[in-house]
Write a protein that holds these residues in place. Structure first.
Motif, PDB file in Angstrom:
ATOM      1  N   SER A  55     -52.238  53.093  31.168  1.00 31.29           N
ATOM      2  CA  SER A  55     -53.039  53.305  32.379  1.00 31.29           C
ATOM      3  C   SER A  55     -52.129  53.343  33.603  1.00 31.29           C
ATOM      4  CB  SER A  55     -54.068  52.176  32.532  1.00 31.29           C
ATOM      5  OG  SER A  55     -53.415  50.931  32.688  1.00 31.29           O
ATOM      6  N   TRP A  56     -52.656  53.875  34.695  1.00 33.62           N
ATOM      7  CA  TRP A  56     -51.882  53.955  35.935  1.00 33.62           C
ATOM      8  C   TRP A  56     -51.461  52.576  36.412  1.00 33.62           C
ATOM      9  CZ3 TRP A  56     -49.526  58.047  37.450  1.00 33.62           C
ATOM     10  CH2 TRP A  56     -50.063  59.320  37.275  1.00 33.62           C
ATOM     11  N   GLY A  57     -52.311  51.581  36.155  1.00 36.02           N
ATOM     12  CA  GLY A  57     -52.017  50.242  36.654  1.00 36.02           C
ATOM     13  C   GLY A  57     -51.104  49.429  35.773  1.00 36.02           C
ATOM     14  N   TRP A  58     -50.666  49.973  34.637  1.00 29.55           N
ATOM     15  CA  TRP A  58     -49.829  49.207  33.725  1.00 29.55           C
ATOM     16  C   TRP A  58     -48.462  48.907  34.343  1.00 29.55           C
ATOM     17  CZ3 TRP A  58     -50.486  46.224  29.762  1.00 29.55           C
ATOM     18  CH2 TRP A  58     -49.393  45.880  28.957  1.00 29.55           C
ATOM     19  N   CYS A  59     -47.894  49.903  34.998  1.00 30.34           N
ATOM     20  CA  CYS A  59     -46.616  49.741  35.675  1.00 30.34           C
ATOM     21  C   CYS A  59     -46.655  50.641  36.899  1.00 30.34           C
ATOM     22  CB  CYS A  59     -45.466  50.123  34.736  1.00 30.34           C
ATOM     23  SG  CYS A  59     -43.834  49.524  35.270  1.00 30.34           S
ATOM     24  N   PHE A  60     -45.610  50.624  37.719  1.00 30.24           N
ATOM     25  CA  PHE A  60     -45.629  51.480  38.904  1.00 30.24           C
ATOM     26  C   PHE A  60     -45.497  52.939  38.489  1.00 30.24           C
ATOM     27  CE2 PHE A  60     -41.203  50.139  38.256  1.00 30.24           C
ATOM     28  CZ  PHE A  60     -40.526  51.352  38.268  1.00 30.24           C
ATOM     29  N   ARG A  61     -46.054  53.815  39.281  1.00 27.46           N
ATOM     30  CA  ARG A  61     -46.032  55.237  38.977  1.00 27.46           C
ATOM     31  C   ARG A  61     -44.603  55.779  39.056  1.00 27.46           C
ATOM     32  NH1 ARG A  61     -51.580  57.961  41.370  1.00 27.46           N
ATOM     33  NH2 ARG A  61     -52.981  56.338  40.593  1.00 27.46           N
ATOM     34  N   GLY A  62     -44.252  56.559  38.043  1.00 23.01           N
ATOM     35  CA  GLY A  62     -42.902  57.100  37.984  1.00 23.01           C
ATOM     36  C   GLY A  62     -41.919  56.189  37.276  1.00 23.01           C
TER      37      GLY A  62
ATOM     38  N   LEU B  15     -36.189  43.929  38.158  1.00 23.59           N
ATOM     39  CA  LEU B  15     -37.135  44.721  38.944  1.00 23.59           C
ATOM     40  C   LEU B  15     -38.576  44.344  38.609  1.00 23.59           C
ATOM     41  CD1 LEU B  15     -37.934  47.073  40.800  1.00 23.59           C
ATOM     42  CD2 LEU B  15     -37.661  48.595  38.840  1.00 23.59           C
ATOM     43  N   LEU B  16     -38.891  44.256  37.315  1.00 30.14           N
ATOM     44  CA  LEU B  16     -40.250  43.925  36.914  1.00 30.14           C
ATOM     45  C   LEU B  16     -40.620  42.498  37.299  1.00 30.14           C
ATOM     46  CD1 LEU B  16     -40.492  45.594  33.388  1.00 30.14           C
ATOM     47  CD2 LEU B  16     -41.200  46.508  35.606  1.00 30.14           C
ATOM     48  N   LYS B  17     -39.644  41.616  37.343  1.00 31.13           N
ATOM     49  CA  LYS B  17     -39.903  40.221  37.715  1.00 31.13           C
ATOM     50  C   LYS B  17     -40.104  40.062  39.218  1.00 31.13           C
ATOM     51  CE  LYS B  17     -37.818  35.614  37.679  1.00 31.13           C
ATOM     52  NZ  LYS B  17     -36.603  34.824  37.323  1.00 31.13           N
TER      53      LYS B  17
ATOM     54  N   PRO C 204     -40.219  50.167  44.120  1.00 34.47           N
ATOM     55  CA  PRO C 204     -40.987  51.299  43.584  1.00 34.47           C
ATOM     56  C   PRO C 204     -42.281  51.470  44.368  1.00 34.47           C
ATOM     57  CG  PRO C 204     -41.194  49.381  42.147  1.00 34.47           C
ATOM     58  CD  PRO C 204     -40.197  49.020  43.224  1.00 34.47           C
ATOM     59  N   PRO C 205     -42.966  52.626  44.244  1.00 30.81           N
ATOM     60  CA  PRO C 205     -42.643  53.722  43.331  1.00 30.81           C
ATOM     61  C   PRO C 205     -41.441  54.522  43.799  1.00 30.81           C
ATOM     62  CG  PRO C 205     -44.524  54.318  44.685  1.00 30.81           C
ATOM     63  CD  PRO C 205     -44.222  52.872  44.983  1.00 30.81           C
TER      64      PRO C 205
END
Length: 206
Positions: free
Chosen positions: A118-125, A149-151, A164-165
């Protein structure tokens, strides 16, 4: 997936899937007329079962197993077996969770696999950004920076803060400049070691 997001807690109660007195237990602080939150990562294995099996990891609101089973049967016309389980504890270690999902639902699965999210799973791109990380930083450094970055939600490339994005031209420029700075630091460190070795009387073979 759209069917899940359009479903509301109030509808689930009116249709008999959730007792009304338990609505605020399952959906604390949520408006009962608001659609269910559902952000997911999906792996479809076409070689399993009659028409394939779908493994989904999702973050969001409570979904009654009975409703999900009925909805799946309505969509497929025959399949109704749905196994849905909640984590017993909060996700305290995202690395362990991701490693478990990869080992159980990706690496160990045979046959053709299809991925979607889904779009909300991670940042777009994020897929493109990850490929750029691998291209410019190499696997080891890319993985380290990606976890960070994810943290934290951002990264420092030298004195440049990036969030991001991704804007493709900006990220490529930042990565190229960052790699040049790393190369310059390595070269400077090597020159320093060479000079120190020569002062001590060692012979340097390039």
């Amino acid at each position: 997936m759209v069917r899940i997001r359009r479903k509301t807690p109030l509808e689930l109660s009116e249709e008999g899937y959730v007792e009304r007195k338990k609505l605020h237990y399952y959906y604390p602080g949520k408006r009962l007329t608001e659609g269910l939150k559902f952000d997911y990562f999906r792996v479809r294995v076409s070689s399993e079962g009659v028409s394939g099996v779908i493994h989904i990891l999702y973050f969001g609101d409570y979904i009654p197993q009975e409703w999900l089973s009925n909805a799946w049967e309505d969509l497929t016309g025959s399949a109704y077996v749905v196994d849905i389980r909640a984590c017993k504890r909060g996700v305290g270690n995202t690395r362990r969770l991701s490693a478990y999902c990869i080992s159980q639902y990706v690496a160990s699965q045979k046959g053709e696999k299809h991925f979607s999210w889904s779009w909300g799973w991670c940042f777009r791109g994020f897929v493109w950004a990850w490929r750029m990380f691998m291209k410019y930083l190499g696997p080891k450094r890319a993985l380290f920076m990606w976890h960070k970055l994810l943290k934290d939600g951002f990264l420092w490339f030298g004195l440049v803060k990036w969030k991001p994005p991704p804007n493709p031209p900006d990220l490529v420029f930042i990565l190229e400049d960052y790699v040049r700075s790393l190369t310059w630091k390595v070269q400077r460190r090597r020159v320093h070691h060479v000079r120190r070795a020569r002062r001590r009387g060692f012979e340097i073979v390039a």
